[in-house]
Write an enzyme that holds these catalytic residues in place. Structure first.
Site, mmCIF file in Angstrom:
data_model
loop_
_atom_site.group_PDB
_atom_site.id
_atom_site.type_symbol
_atom_site.label_atom_id
_atom_site.label_comp_id
_atom_site.label_asym_id
_atom_site.label_seq_id
_atom_site.Cartn_x
_atom_site.Cartn_y
_atom_site.Cartn_z
ATOM 1 N N ARG A 261 94.567 41.107 68.594
ATOM 2 C CA ARG A 261 95.347 41.069 69.337
ATOM 3 C C ARG A 261 96.166 42.741 70.210
ATOM 4 N NH1 ARG A 261 98.932 35.573 70.432
ATOM 5 N NH2 ARG A 261 97.044 34.481 70.440
ATOM 6 N N ARG B 200 100.641 23.097 84.418
ATOM 7 C CA ARG B 200 100.731 22.812 82.855
ATOM 8 C C ARG B 200 101.172 21.886 82.995
ATOM 9 N NH1 ARG B 200 98.113 26.039 78.437
ATOM 10 N NH2 ARG B 200 99.996 26.583 77.889
ATOM 11 N N LYS C 258 89.798 30.783 78.212
ATOM 12 C CA LYS C 258 88.738 31.078 77.016
ATOM 13 C C LYS C 258 89.001 30.063 76.822
ATOM 14 C CE LYS C 258 91.706 33.917 75.556
ATOM 15 N NZ LYS C 258 92.532 33.704 75.195
ATOM 16 N N ARG D 80 105.505 21.597 77.999
ATOM 17 C CA ARG D 80 105.569 22.246 77.169
ATOM 18 C C ARG D 80 106.897 23.384 77.352
ATOM 19 N NH1 ARG D 80 99.990 25.149 74.393
ATOM 20 N NH2 ARG D 80 101.462 26.200 75.015
ATOM 21 N N ARG E 76 105.419 36.142 78.149
ATOM 22 C CA ARG E 76 103.714 36.440 76.877
ATOM 23 C C ARG E 76 102.788 36.565 78.075
ATOM 24 N NH1 ARG E 76 104.617 30.992 76.576
ATOM 25 N NH2 ARG E 76 102.800 29.917 77.714
#
Ligand SMILES: [Zn+2]
Length: 219
Positions: free
Chosen positions: A88, A127, A13, A160, A171
């Site tokens: 959300r 990532r 997104k 991270r 998540r």
């Protein structure tokens, strides 16, 4: 054009929002950026939000909606905006509708970016982020030329802390539980369009433009 982007983390997104923002000359708004801006400029909302965050509490829907209301009234959002990361929850979606209708700026379209969970997990666990300049890489799809070293600035690449498989799983669970039902809410209002987020960035972009009625032949 006033647009909301829905979709799980890792679906792309952010990339699409940045490009569409340029194409439409409307701002891409994230609630995180808006909050930081309010805190920086010391507005009443910013002070309230800052106090809550320092106390480790969530910023209330009322504060977020107040912030969005102020932001969309600014000149650069006169012809529209792309809102990413909000709403959300169903309560936030209802609050957003009421807020935007009272500001005479109702939503035109809600884009749901979709990808299967295993695709998202693989994108997110691979990532790597540069600790110095923030550039983002992926061990498989977008590796740096030297492993662990940023191409742009030579900084060290790190995973991270919130990109561990456990944190990613949590998540995505939360997204499925809380946010996925928003698709039904917006579909019932005739606002929802769906875009396949598993395809390449350029293809997703073409699909997105088509889905929001700006389709064109993209070379
Ligand atoms: Zn770097």
């Amino acid at each position: 054009m006033r647009i909301v982007f829905l979709g799980p983390q890792g679906v792309g997104k952010g990339t699409q929002g940045a490009r569409l923002s340029e194409r439409l000359s409307v701002p891409a708004l994230s609630t995180g950026d808006m909050l930081r801006a309010e805190v920086r400029s010391g507005t009443e909302l910013g002070l309230q939000a800052d106090a809550l965050m320092k106390a480790g509490e969530l910023v209330s829907d009322a504060i977020m909606l107040g912030m969005i209301r102020t932001r969309v009234a600014q000149a650069d959002a006169a012809t529209g905006f792309i809102l990413d990361g909000f709403p959300r929850t169903l309560a936030q979606a209802e609050g957003l509708d009421a807020t935007l209708v009272s500001a005479s700026a109702p939503l035109d379209v809600v884009v749901l970016f979709e990808a299967p969970r295993d695709v998202l997990e693989s994108r997110l666990t691979g990532r790597r982020t540069c600790g110095d300049c923030g550039a983002v890489y992926h061990v498989l799809s977008q590796p740096s030329s030297r492993e662990g070293v940023c191409d742009r600035c030579g900084g060290g690449l790190v995973q991270r802390a919130d990109d561990t498989p456990e944190a990613i799983g949590r998540r995505l669970d939360l997204y499925e539980r809380q946010t996925a039902p928003l698709a039904d809410y917006y579909a019932a209002r005739g606002l929802l369009v769906r875009v396949d987020g598993t395809r390449a960035v350029g293809e997703v972009r073409s699909d997105l433009l088509m889905a929001i009625g700006l389709g064109e032949v993209v070379s």
